[in-house]
Design an enzyme around this catalytic site. Structure first.
Site, PDB file in Angstrom:
ATOM      1  N   ASP A  97      18.348  46.302  21.276  1.00 16.79           N
ATOM      2  CA  ASP A  97      18.098  45.637  20.003  1.00 16.79           C
ATOM      3  C   ASP A  97      19.052  46.153  18.935  1.00 16.79           C
ATOM      4  OD1 ASP A  97      16.267  43.715  18.780  1.00 16.79           O
ATOM      5  OD2 ASP A  97      14.727  44.616  20.040  1.00 16.79           O
ATOM      6  N   ASP A 199      18.114  41.026  16.201  1.00 16.05           N
ATOM      7  CA  ASP A 199      16.829  40.691  15.580  1.00 16.05           C
ATOM      8  C   ASP A 199      17.055  39.812  14.351  1.00 16.05           C
ATOM      9  OD1 ASP A 199      13.890  41.269  15.366  1.00 16.05           O
ATOM     10  OD2 ASP A 199      14.526  42.145  13.455  1.00 16.05           O
ATOM     11  N   GLU A 262      18.054  36.252  18.005  1.00 10.86           N
ATOM     12  CA  GLU A 262      16.707  35.728  17.809  1.00 10.86           C
ATOM     13  C   GLU A 262      16.706  34.852  16.560  1.00 10.86           C
ATOM     14  OE1 GLU A 262      12.277  37.528  16.885  1.00 10.86           O
ATOM     15  OE2 GLU A 262      14.018  38.174  15.718  1.00 10.86           O
ATOM     16  N   HIS A 325       7.160  40.396  22.298  1.00  8.34           N
ATOM     17  CA  HIS A 325       6.343  41.385  21.602  1.00  8.34           C
ATOM     18  C   HIS A 325       5.810  40.905  20.263  1.00  8.34           C
ATOM     19  CE1 HIS A 325      10.271  41.689  19.780  1.00  8.34           C
ATOM     20  NE2 HIS A 325       9.747  42.377  18.788  1.00  8.34           N
ATOM     21  N   ASP A 326       6.097  39.673  19.883  1.00 13.69           N
ATOM     22  CA  ASP A 326       5.692  39.158  18.572  1.00 13.69           C
ATOM     23  C   ASP A 326       4.614  38.084  18.633  1.00 13.69           C
ATOM     24  OD1 ASP A 326       7.228  40.706  16.820  1.00 13.69           O
ATOM     25  OD2 ASP A 326       8.987  39.426  17.045  1.00 13.69           O
TER      26      ASP A 326
END
Length: 537
Positions: A97, A199, A262, A325-326
């Site tokens: 990330d 991100d 993302e 994970h969100d």
């Protein structure tokens, strides 16, 4: 030569929840390294590590205070080097990330920037004067609710934070900021990482004129203030493209590296941005969005996402994921009752391998993992506390990986875990599914192996044969051979008449009876045809 990432399956690892080898209840880098054999045995091609950098952890590592050091909770830089070495030994690429749009308020850059308006980093963050009445410069809303502006008494100005108040936004209109971020990325490239997951990649650049966002169209208030605006000035600005080009130029100095971004935006706009950000050869290699991370489980939705991307960027490249994970885990989102959870899990992966592009899976998906029911006193995701209980935050999808139900905390840790390991999740542990080809784990391994064995599923042209709802058909054609995945997206049995030259192949829960393909609830099948033969009559 075809790039590795185009056909890859990328496995997301959430470091604090994968494997704890230190006994402190939080996953770590040595734990990940020890469990990499499990990942490699799935048949995936790469891992993506969520943040492990130094951070005060107000947003679980997505508030970075040092871009080039390892958070001691997770280990050391030597532990990271060992992880890279072992992953490469197993044939796995490593993607990490990069949280570039904002830092922690504990980052040295922000600590200097907030001192006054004349220091060397005074313009490294987005600062603005109050309006004459003392209110915030714009109407922009934070993703976590409330104003996206926080007043700082020292500078007597507001700073922008699209997320938590402890996550100030960097000023990408300042070229020195981009230079510093590129230097940090280069640090990891030199250590051997194979790519970066960027991100919130469309949040980098803000509107310099600080114009107010317009009101979104809605019949009733959306329940979260962020949904009440169209975010045309606070993110997804045209100038973002220039930043992406600078990032790509760095990657192109190295062989065989990649960028995946993302993209989060309003409705279908996120799919359009995926296209814009990957078109040509000078921006991202690929992008993914939240488009398929929703509760929408209809054939129209999946077709619209894929076709929309292909129309927007015929030379771009997507990455499709169903969980991360969100968001709530897709088995919980889509299974109408618990009895269908395993069935939905198996269908989901066999549907995903039919989609064109790179694929992403999130740790625990291969076990059919469900959302953990988190009670209020167990919350750690502070950004969503004010929205409880209507929105319970992201903790439910972040609970620890389960390895062996017979072990304390299902083999994740010998200590008290940072989030609970509860019985419904522990029951899906790896050990209980290992060696069982009928398990969800067995279905994942079989699906990935089938995808690798059929060039149609990686390089084939994509079309969508028409079938009545709730059936979805995805056809992939390469050099005269077509594979058509057929998916019954309902809890009622359905059937469809096959074409004369169609044969059943690959993973399936269906059967052919008198020329009709019968699919059970949430059933799936692959149909093979040659030349001009149609898969369905």
């Amino acid at each position: 030569m075809r790039e590795w990432w185009r056909d890859a399956v990328i496995y997301q690892i959430y470091p604090r929840s994968f494997q704890d080898d230190s006994g402190n209840g939080i996953g770590d880098l040595p734990g990940i390294t020890r469990r990499l054999d499990h990942v490699a045995n799935l048949g995936v091609d790469a891992i993506w590590l969520s943040p492990f950098f130094t951070s005060p952890d107000k947003d679980m590592g997505y508030d970075v205070s040092d871009y080039t050091s390892v958070n001691p909770l997770f280990g050391t830089i030597e532990d990271f080097d060992a992880l890279i070495a072992r992953a490469h030994e197993l044939g796995l690429k490593v993607i990490i990330d990069q949280v570039l749009s904002h830092t922690s308020d504990q980052h040295a850059w922000f600590q200097e920037s907030r001192q006054d308006k004349t220091n060397d980093k005074a313009d490294w963050y987005v600062w603005a004067d109050p309006k004459r009445d003392g209110t915030a410069p714009t109407n922009w809303i934070s993703v976590f609710g409330g104003s996206a502006w926080m007043f700082d008494a020292r500078r007597k100005q507001y700073f922008l934070h699209n997320f938590l108040t402890s996550q100030p936004d960097l000023n990408f209109h300042n070229t020195e900021v981009v230079d510093a971020l590129l230097e940090a990325m280069d640090f990891w490239l030199k250590r051997g990482v194979d790519g970066f997951r960027l991100d919130t990649v469309n949040f980098y650049v803000h509107d310099q004129e600080l114009r107010n966002n317009p009101v979104a169209k809605y019949k009733e208030f959306p329940g979260h203030p962020y949904g009440a605006q169209r975010h045309v000035y606070s993110k997804s600005r045209p100038e973002n493209i220039d930043v992406l080009r600078r990032l790509r130029a760095l990657m192109d100095k190295y062989d065989d590296r990649m960028l995946i971004g993302e993209v989060g935006d309003d409705g279908f706009r996120q799919v359009e941005l995926m296209g814009e950000y990957t078109a040509g050869n000078d921006k991202l290699h690929m992008a993914y969005s939240f488009a398929m991370l929703s509760h929408d489980h209809s054939p129209e939705h999946f077709k619209r996402c894929i076709q929309g991307f292909m129309d927007e960027a015929p030379d771009g490249w997507p990455c499709w994921s169903l969980s991360n994970h969100d968001v709530n885990r897709h088995v919980t989102r889509w299974a109408p009752t618990p009895e269908f959870e395993d069935t939905v899990a198996k269908q989901a992966i066999n549907m995903l391998i039919s989609f064109p592009g790179t694929l992403g899976v999130y740790q625990g998906e291969e076990l059919g993992q469900t959302e953990t029911d988190i009670e209020f006193h167990e919350l750690t995701d502070l950004g969503y506390v004010d929205f409880w209980p209507d929105n319970k935050g992201r903790d439910g999808c972040r609970t620890p990986m389960v390895w062996d139900e017979s072990q304390p905390n299902a083999g994740f840790s010998t200590g008290d875990t940072w989030l609970p390991v509860k019985a419904p999740q522990a029951a899906r542990a790896v050990a209980g599914q290992e060696g069982d080809n009928s398990s969800v784990l067995g279905a994942y391994r079989a699906a990935f192996a089938y995808r690798k064995s059929r060039i149609e599923l990686t390089q084939g042209e994509t079309t969508f044969p028409k079938l009545p709802k709730p059936l979805l058909a995805v056809c992939r054609t390469h050099e005269g051979t077509s594979l058509t995945g057929v998916f019954n997206l309902s809890n009622k049995a359905k059937s469809v008449r096959l074409g004369e030259g169609a044969t059943l192949t690959g993973p399936t829960t269906g059967e052919v009876v008198k020329g009709r393909l019968k699919l059970p609830p949430f059933g799936y099948a692959y149909v093979e045809t040659k030349g001009d033969d149609a898969p369905f009559a």
